[in-house]
Design a protein around this motif. Structure first.
Motif, PDB file in Angstrom:
ATOM      1  N   SER A  95     -57.828 -12.075 -83.865  1.00  0.00           N
ATOM      2  CA  SER A  95     -56.787 -12.841 -84.546  1.00  0.00           C
ATOM      3  C   SER A  95     -55.692 -12.167 -84.861  1.00  0.00           C
ATOM      4  N   GLY A  96     -54.603 -12.641 -85.221  1.00  0.00           N
ATOM      5  CA  GLY A  96     -53.426 -12.403 -85.584  1.00  0.00           C
ATOM      6  C   GLY A  96     -52.369 -13.191 -85.123  1.00  0.00           C
ATOM      7  N   ARG A  97     -51.296 -13.097 -86.259  1.00  0.00           N
ATOM      8  CA  ARG A  97     -50.140 -14.109 -86.167  1.00  0.00           C
ATOM      9  C   ARG A  97     -49.646 -14.004 -84.940  1.00  0.00           C
ATOM     10  N   THR A  98     -49.383 -12.838 -84.341  1.00  0.00           N
ATOM     11  CA  THR A  98     -48.498 -12.574 -82.998  1.00  0.00           C
ATOM     12  C   THR A  98     -49.294 -12.305 -82.141  1.00  0.00           C
ATOM     13  N   PHE A  99     -50.400 -12.559 -82.058  1.00  0.00           N
ATOM     14  CA  PHE A  99     -51.542 -11.801 -81.024  1.00  0.00           C
ATOM     15  C   PHE A  99     -51.841 -13.158 -80.221  1.00  0.00           C
ATOM     16  N   THR A 100     -51.553 -13.107 -78.614  1.00  0.00           N
ATOM     17  CA  THR A 100     -51.916 -13.910 -77.757  1.00  0.00           C
ATOM     18  C   THR A 100     -52.957 -13.659 -77.037  1.00  0.00           C
TER      19      THR A 100
ATOM     20  N   GLN B 259     -50.204  -8.366 -87.532  1.00  0.00           N
ATOM     21  CA  GLN B 259     -51.281  -7.353 -87.403  1.00  0.00           C
ATOM     22  C   GLN B 259     -52.603  -8.125 -86.626  1.00  0.00           C
ATOM     23  N   VAL B 260     -53.483  -7.428 -85.661  1.00  0.00           N
ATOM     24  CA  VAL B 260     -54.194  -7.891 -85.107  1.00  0.00           C
ATOM     25  C   VAL B 260     -55.671  -7.299 -85.707  1.00  0.00           C
ATOM     26  N   GLN B 261     -56.616  -8.289 -85.570  1.00  0.00           N
ATOM     27  CA  GLN B 261     -57.828  -8.028 -86.214  1.00  0.00           C
ATOM     28  C   GLN B 261     -58.945  -8.494 -84.998  1.00  0.00           C
ATOM     29  N   LEU B 262     -59.982  -7.355 -84.889  1.00  0.00           N
ATOM     30  CA  LEU B 262     -60.928  -7.725 -83.850  1.00  0.00           C
ATOM     31  C   LEU B 262     -62.188  -7.452 -84.775  1.00  0.00           C
ATOM     32  N   VAL B 263     -63.123  -8.403 -85.047  1.00  0.00           N
ATOM     33  CA  VAL B 263     -64.209  -8.466 -85.813  1.00  0.00           C
ATOM     34  C   VAL B 263     -65.601  -8.710 -84.741  1.00  0.00           C
ATOM     35  N   GLU B 264     -66.404  -7.668 -84.740  1.00  0.00           N
ATOM     36  CA  GLU B 264     -67.430  -7.572 -84.086  1.00  0.00           C
ATOM     37  C   GLU B 264     -68.623  -8.052 -84.992  1.00  0.00           C
ATOM     38  N   SER B 265     -69.735  -8.831 -84.387  1.00  0.00           N
ATOM     39  CA  SER B 265     -70.829  -8.946 -84.995  1.00  0.00           C
ATOM     40  C   SER B 265     -72.026  -9.510 -83.911  1.00  0.00           C
ATOM     41  N   GLY B 266     -73.337  -9.483 -84.584  1.00  0.00           N
ATOM     42  CA  GLY B 266     -74.388  -9.601 -83.799  1.00  0.00           C
ATOM     43  C   GLY B 266     -75.302  -8.466 -83.432  1.00  0.00           C
ATOM     44  N   GLY B 267     -74.964  -7.538 -84.039  1.00  0.00           N
ATOM     45  CA  GLY B 267     -75.569  -6.021 -83.751  1.00  0.00           C
ATOM     46  C   GLY B 267     -77.207  -6.306 -84.518  1.00  0.00           C
TER      47      GLY B 267
ATOM     48  N   CYS C  22     -65.582  -3.520 -79.810  1.00  0.00           N
ATOM     49  CA  CYS C  22     -64.643  -4.163 -78.871  1.00  0.00           C
ATOM     50  C   CYS C  22     -63.111  -3.714 -78.779  1.00  0.00           C
ATOM     51  N   ALA C  23     -62.235  -3.968 -77.678  1.00  0.00           N
ATOM     52  CA  ALA C  23     -61.170  -3.318 -77.892  1.00  0.00           C
ATOM     53  C   ALA C  23     -60.298  -4.423 -76.864  1.00  0.00           C
ATOM     54  N   ALA C  24     -58.835  -4.430 -77.355  1.00  0.00           N
ATOM     55  CA  ALA C  24     -58.038  -5.146 -76.569  1.00  0.00           C
ATOM     56  C   ALA C  24     -57.023  -4.382 -75.773  1.00  0.00           C
ATOM     57  N   VAL C  25     -56.745  -4.680 -74.534  1.00  0.00           N
ATOM     58  CA  VAL C  25     -55.694  -4.147 -73.745  1.00  0.00           C
ATOM     59  C   VAL C  25     -54.731  -5.150 -73.268  1.00  0.00           C
ATOM     60  N   LEU C  26     -53.571  -4.904 -73.179  1.00  0.00           N
ATOM     61  CA  LEU C  26     -52.221  -5.682 -72.726  1.00  0.00           C
ATOM     62  C   LEU C  26     -52.399  -5.740 -71.104  1.00  0.00           C
ATOM     63  N   GLY C  27     -52.507  -6.936 -70.531  1.00  0.00           N
ATOM     64  CA  GLY C  27     -52.470  -7.146 -69.224  1.00  0.00           C
ATOM     65  C   GLY C  27     -53.951  -6.957 -68.456  1.00  0.00           C
ATOM     66  N   ARG C  28     -54.037  -6.051 -67.440  1.00  0.00           N
ATOM     67  CA  ARG C  28     -55.084  -5.891 -66.698  1.00  0.00           C
ATOM     68  C   ARG C  28     -56.441  -5.208 -67.257  1.00  0.00           C
TER      69      ARG C  28
ATOM     70  N   ARG D  64     -65.950 -14.550 -72.054  1.00  0.00           N
ATOM     71  CA  ARG D  64     -65.013 -14.811 -73.274  1.00  0.00           C
ATOM     72  C   ARG D  64     -64.795 -16.288 -73.094  1.00  0.00           C
ATOM     73  N   ASP D  65     -64.469 -16.870 -74.531  1.00  0.00           N
ATOM     74  CA  ASP D  65     -64.187 -18.130 -74.693  1.00  0.00           C
ATOM     75  C   ASP D  65     -62.550 -18.117 -75.361  1.00  0.00           C
ATOM     76  N   ASN D  66     -61.555 -18.524 -74.382  1.00  0.00           N
ATOM     77  CA  ASN D  66     -60.256 -18.247 -74.914  1.00  0.00           C
ATOM     78  C   ASN D  66     -59.914 -19.431 -75.871  1.00  0.00           C
ATOM     79  N   ALA D  67     -60.740 -20.533 -76.026  1.00  0.00           N
ATOM     80  CA  ALA D  67     -60.437 -21.404 -76.822  1.00  0.00           C
ATOM     81  C   ALA D  67     -60.820 -21.071 -78.405  1.00  0.00           C
ATOM     82  N   LYS D  68     -61.765 -20.147 -78.472  1.00  0.00           N
ATOM     83  CA  LYS D  68     -62.080 -19.406 -79.666  1.00  0.00           C
ATOM     84  C   LYS D  68     -61.596 -18.182 -79.890  1.00  0.00           C
ATOM     85  N   ASN D  69     -60.854 -17.605 -79.040  1.00  0.00           N
ATOM     86  CA  ASN D  69     -60.487 -16.183 -78.947  1.00  0.00           C
ATOM     87  C   ASN D  69     -61.668 -15.316 -79.401  1.00  0.00           C
ATOM     88  N   THR D  70     -62.544 -15.520 -78.427  1.00  0.00           N
ATOM     89  CA  THR D  70     -63.762 -14.602 -78.884  1.00  0.00           C
ATOM     90  C   THR D  70     -64.170 -13.991 -77.498  1.00  0.00           C
TER      91      THR D  70
END
Length: 125
Positions: free
Chosen positions: A25-30, A1-9, A98-104, A74-80
Protein backbone atom coordinates in the motif's frame (compact mmCIF):
# COMPACT_ATOMS: atom_id res chain seq x y z
CA UNK A 1 5.09 6.20 1.96
CA UNK A 2 5.09 2.55 0.90
CA UNK A 3 4.11 -0.25 3.23
CA UNK A 4 4.64 -3.95 2.67
CA UNK A 5 3.03 -6.17 5.27
CA UNK A 6 3.74 -9.90 5.37
CA UNK A 7 1.55 -12.49 7.03
CA UNK A 8 1.05 -16.24 7.11
CA UNK A 9 4.20 -17.42 8.84
CA UNK A 10 4.17 -19.92 11.67
CA UNK A 11 5.34 -23.26 12.99
CA UNK A 12 4.89 -26.31 10.78
CA UNK A 13 6.21 -29.85 10.70
CA UNK A 14 8.56 -31.18 8.05
CA UNK A 15 6.62 -31.85 4.87
CA UNK A 16 3.93 -29.34 5.74
CA UNK A 17 2.77 -26.25 3.87
CA UNK A 18 2.35 -22.55 4.50
CA UNK A 19 1.10 -19.69 2.37
CA UNK A 20 2.72 -16.32 2.92
CA UNK A 21 1.02 -13.11 1.84
CA UNK A 22 2.40 -9.63 1.35
CA UNK A 23 0.03 -6.68 0.99
CA UNK A 24 1.39 -3.49 -0.54
CA UNK A 25 0.00 0.00 0.00
CA UNK A 26 0.97 3.62 -0.39
CA UNK A 27 -0.63 6.76 -1.71
CA UNK A 28 1.87 7.11 -4.55
CA UNK A 29 2.69 3.43 -4.96
CA UNK A 30 1.56 1.86 -8.22
CA UNK A 31 1.80 -1.86 -7.62
CA UNK A 32 1.99 -2.82 -11.27
CA UNK A 33 5.12 -0.69 -11.75
CA UNK A 34 7.01 -3.07 -9.49
CA UNK A 35 8.40 -6.53 -9.64
CA UNK A 36 8.18 -8.25 -6.27
CA UNK A 37 10.49 -10.62 -4.46
CA UNK A 38 10.64 -12.94 -1.50
CA UNK A 39 13.84 -13.30 0.52
CA UNK A 40 14.74 -15.36 3.55
CA UNK A 41 17.16 -14.76 6.39
CA UNK A 42 18.13 -17.44 8.86
CA UNK A 43 19.90 -16.57 12.14
CA UNK A 44 23.54 -15.68 11.55
CA UNK A 45 23.16 -15.77 7.77
CA UNK A 46 22.81 -13.18 5.03
CA UNK A 47 19.50 -12.45 3.40
CA UNK A 48 18.95 -14.86 0.50
CA UNK A 49 16.88 -14.72 -2.66
CA UNK A 50 13.89 -17.05 -2.71
CA UNK A 51 11.69 -15.98 -5.62
CA UNK A 52 10.71 -13.02 -7.74
CA UNK A 53 7.83 -12.21 -10.07
CA UNK A 54 7.30 -9.62 -12.81
CA UNK A 55 4.46 -7.11 -12.79
CA UNK A 56 2.21 -9.28 -14.94
CA UNK A 57 2.58 -12.34 -12.75
CA UNK A 58 3.36 -14.41 -15.82
CA UNK A 59 7.09 -14.72 -15.17
CA UNK A 60 8.63 -16.02 -11.97
CA UNK A 61 12.15 -17.02 -10.99
CA UNK A 62 13.03 -19.16 -8.01
CA UNK A 63 16.13 -20.21 -6.16
CA UNK A 64 17.26 -23.75 -6.95
CA UNK A 65 16.73 -24.72 -3.31
CA UNK A 66 12.98 -24.07 -3.55
CA UNK A 67 12.17 -25.02 -7.14
CA UNK A 68 9.35 -27.50 -7.29
CA UNK A 69 8.33 -26.72 -3.70
CA UNK A 70 7.62 -22.96 -3.52
CA UNK A 71 5.42 -20.99 -5.90
CA UNK A 72 5.20 -17.21 -6.07
CA UNK A 73 2.14 -15.45 -7.45
CA UNK A 74 0.50 -12.04 -7.35
CA UNK A 75 -2.99 -10.54 -7.46
CA UNK A 76 -2.73 -7.03 -8.89
CA UNK A 77 -6.36 -6.28 -8.03
CA UNK A 78 -5.47 -6.78 -4.35
CA UNK A 79 -1.91 -5.36 -4.44
CA UNK A 80 -0.78 -8.63 -2.91
CA UNK A 81 1.86 -11.25 -3.58
CA UNK A 82 1.92 -14.77 -2.25
CA UNK A 83 4.46 -17.49 -1.59
CA UNK A 84 2.99 -20.98 -1.47
CA UNK A 85 5.45 -23.15 0.42
CA UNK A 86 5.04 -26.93 0.16
CA UNK A 87 7.17 -29.86 1.31
CA UNK A 88 8.82 -27.67 3.89
CA UNK A 89 12.16 -28.69 5.36
CA UNK A 90 13.90 -27.65 8.58
CA UNK A 91 16.45 -25.75 6.50
CA UNK A 92 13.64 -23.49 5.27
CA UNK A 93 13.39 -22.04 8.77
CA UNK A 94 13.97 -18.30 8.51
CA UNK A 95 12.35 -14.90 8.55
CA UNK A 96 10.76 -14.31 5.16
CA UNK A 97 10.61 -10.81 3.70
CA UNK A 98 8.81 -9.47 0.70
CA UNK A 99 10.28 -6.58 -1.26
CA UNK A 100 9.50 -4.35 -4.23
CA UNK A 101 11.79 -3.29 -7.07
CA UNK A 102 10.87 -0.80 -9.77
CA UNK A 103 10.73 -2.41 -13.19
CA UNK A 104 12.02 -5.88 -13.95
CA UNK A 105 12.59 -8.74 -11.50
CA UNK A 106 16.10 -8.98 -10.08
CA UNK A 107 17.78 -11.40 -7.69
CA UNK A 108 20.03 -8.95 -5.83
CA UNK A 109 18.35 -7.75 -2.61
CA UNK A 110 20.32 -4.49 -2.77
CA UNK A 111 18.28 -3.48 -5.80
CA UNK A 112 14.97 -3.61 -3.92
CA UNK A 113 13.67 -0.27 -2.68
CA UNK A 114 10.93 -1.32 -0.27
CA UNK A 115 10.82 -4.08 2.33
CA UNK A 116 8.31 -5.56 4.71
CA UNK A 117 8.98 -6.30 8.36
CA UNK A 118 9.22 -10.05 7.81
CA UNK A 119 7.31 -13.09 8.97
CA UNK A 120 8.85 -16.03 10.82
CA UNK A 121 8.66 -19.52 9.34
CA UNK A 122 9.78 -22.38 11.56
CA UNK A 123 9.87 -25.96 10.33
CA UNK A 124 10.26 -28.62 12.98
CA UNK A 125 11.90 -31.96 12.28
Amino acid sequence: QVQLVESGGGLVQTGGSLRLSCAASGRTFTFTNYAMGWFSQAPGKEREFVATIDWTGANTYSADSVKGRFTMSRDNAKNTVYLQMNSLKPEDTAVYYCAAVLGRPVLDPKRYAYWGQGTQVTVSS
